[in-house]
Enzyme design. Structure first.
Site: not given
Length: 578
Positions: A222, A290
């Site tokens: 993330d 991401e």
């Protein structure tokens, strides 16, 4: 003990390990990953919140979709200030979802069905309730510099002008320690200090914990652009956005806090570590990254341009999710696809994403009539397809009255147009009171009344439903694996017809049976268009709104495309005359 155990295993494998040579490069390169938002997927215990046992109950449904594997949004212990992205214990499961034992059962059941399982890895920050942060506040040995602290008791303000992604200063004063700490997101999400080697080792241990001990097949990393900041902590310059105010993230040009060279290097370091776990298990583990950033900033997270340094197996391609609009045309669509493909080095594997738990639903953004077209498109394009749960049936945003909202960052009172609650409403399994999501009446977010017209149970029975069109494109993807090259062409003067030809670049010439072609009408008017390939051709798949039939042989050189219609076909041998 875990670290000692892993060190011994690493020593055992060190001589056979090659950092840039994975065990098996095949399974993930043409995969379809199905993102599950656990809270809203299936409730098994009657508390109105989805859980891991609920995911287990729906694994046969997932297998029958034809996807390669599942990716779970965060399931770890958390105070839930940011819906699980504020982790207080990286090595345990949030009790609302279950236990480590149930998670292990889930992994085993996934693998029994020959599926893969990916978990979220959130390394940029922890919860302020994490024991590391509490020890850092108290300046305990080893932990004092686990986070980024600046200033002292004589400070009169934040160390610099950096702004949080969620507005206001990115610095928060801690009265106990008498210093400011950095947080790129909520103040309850303090940023870790990756210039501290202890922190780097902690994160490698956590990767090994899930990849080795629990045998998950990969991680999704993330928020990688935020991992490391410029070491001199200089003020960032004003942006060119005239609408941004001094408290807005968009007010600054984030040249010192985003995509620093060290952030790319850290992802490369994690890739090497994931490769080591692959060597240990004998199975290829993967990492996804991401980065909601411009394409030029995203691609280096894959690795260096020449492939000498490998990063994520793939970095999420959000170009369609961010740039495509309901008002776009086929030319815009072709330009976006080409922009990505032209910039991505051929060594790396592409991927296509249309939705997620952070953006409005595909049917809401682009219209229900384009659901099949877009699912077929991302399934037809070469590389990896990523689908957010519910997009396979064309779920729309669910209405969420503000009093029932749970998005603490973008609450719908202050942010009525961008609250993330709307795309997180419970999965619509049937048309019963709670849509088959739970057996109680109170759910953590309201079940949408749209369950009456959009649910899995009803679509199972309709061969031309969104669900069955999605299944069909997954079946077709098995035939498309060798056709890795594409040509795009806008076919009509209104710029709403896009033709995509997919073929194998290694072929000598292009034998008709080795070519697949897709034509889609992104617009709302019927158009007669020419076909590039010589007839006859066979329809392999069509959108649910198409009058054409799968298996139909078409001999004409032109074809009528209805509004929002899509077809995939392949040239075939001419049938003998009767």
């Amino acid at each position: 003990m875990i670290r000692i155990f892993l060190i011994l295993i690493y020593i055992q494998y060190i001589y056979s390990y090659q950092s840039n040579k994975p065990c098996d490069e095949s399974w993930w390169k043409t995969a379809t990953f199905y993102q599950i938002y656990p809270k809203s997927f299936k409730d098994s215990d009657g508390d109105g919140i989805g859980d891991l046992q609920g995911v287990i109950e729906k694994l046969d449904y997932i297998r029958n979709l034809g996807v390669t594997g599942i990716w779970l949004s965060p399931i770890f212990k958390s105070p839930e200030k940011d819906q699980g992205y504020d982790i207080s214990d990286y090595r345990d499961i949030n009790p609302m979802f279950g236990t480590l034992e149930i998670f292990q059962q889930l992994v085993n059941e996934v693998h029994k069905r020959r599926l893969k399982i990916i978990v979220d890895f959130v390394p940029n920050h922890t919860s302020d309730k994490h024991e590391w942060f509490e020890k850092s506040v108290n300046r305990e040995d080893k932990y004092e510099d686990y986070y980024i602290w600046k200033g002292d008791e004589n400070s009169t303000g934040p160390p610099n002008n950096w702004i949080s992604n969620f507005k206001f200063s990115a610095w928060e004063w801690n009265e106990n320690r008498k210093q400011y700490y950095l947080h790129h997101f909520l103040k309850e999400q303090p940023d870790l200090n990756f210039r501290n080697h202890h922190v780097r080792n902690e994160m490698k241990d956590i990767l090994s914990y899930w990849l080795v001990q629990f045998n998950v097949d990969g991680v999704r990393i993330d928020a990688v652009p935020f991992l490391i900041e410029e070491k001199n902590f200089r003020d960032e310059p004003r942006s060119n956005d005239p609408t941004a105010t001094e408290i807005d993230y968009e007010y600054l040009n984030h040249i010192y806090t985003l995509n620093q060279p060290e952030s790319y290097e850290l992802v490369y370091e994690w890739r090497a570590h994931v490769e080591r776990t692959s060597a240990i298990s004998g199975q290829e583990k993967i990492c996804m990254s991401e980065a909601v950033q411009p394409t030029d900033m995203v691609i280096p997270y894959y690795g260096s341009a020449d492939g000498s340094r490998l990063g994520a197996h793939f970095s999420f391609n959000f170009i369609l999710l961010q740039e495509l609009k309901s008002t776009s045309n086929a030319k815009d669509l072709a330009n976006l696809i080409n922009e990505w493909l032209n910039k991505l080095p051929t060594k790396y594997t592409s991927n296509w994403v249309l939705g997620s738990h952070d953006v409005h639903r595909v049917a809401t953004k682009f219209g229900k009539e384009r659901v099949d077209l877009l699912n077929m498109l991302t399934g037809f394009l070469p590389g990896i397809q990523v689908t957010y749960n519910g997009e396979e049936i064309g779920m729309e945003n669910g209405p969420v009255p503000c009093m029932f909202g749970h998005d603490h960052v973008y609450n719908c009172t202050t942010y009525p147009n961008i609250s993330r609650d709307f795309e997180r409403t419970p999965m619509q399994w049937d048309n019963s009171k709670c849509a088959g999501f739970t057996n109680v009446t109170r759910t953590w977010l309201p079940v949408s009344y749209k369950k009456l017209e959009c649910n899995v149970f009803d679509q199972e029975k309709n061969a031309k439903s969104h669900l069955n069109i999605y299944r069909d494109i997954q079946k077709l993807r098995t035939l498309l694996k060798q056709q890795t090259q594409i040509q795009l062409k806008v076919l009509d003067k209104n710029k709403n017809i896009l033709e995509i030809v997919r073929f194998n670049n290694a072929m000598e010439g292009h034998r008709k049976t080795d070519i697949f072609e897709m034509i889609l009408n992104y617009g709302n008017e019927s158009v007669v268009v020419p076909i590039t390939e010589e007839p006859p051709f066979q329809v392999m798949l069509r959108s649910g709104n198409s009058p054409k039939k799968c298996g139909e042989i078409i001999n004409g050189k032109h074809i009528t495309m209805d509004p929002y219609e899509a077809i995939i076909f392949r040239p075939t041998k001419r049938l003998p005359q009767k």
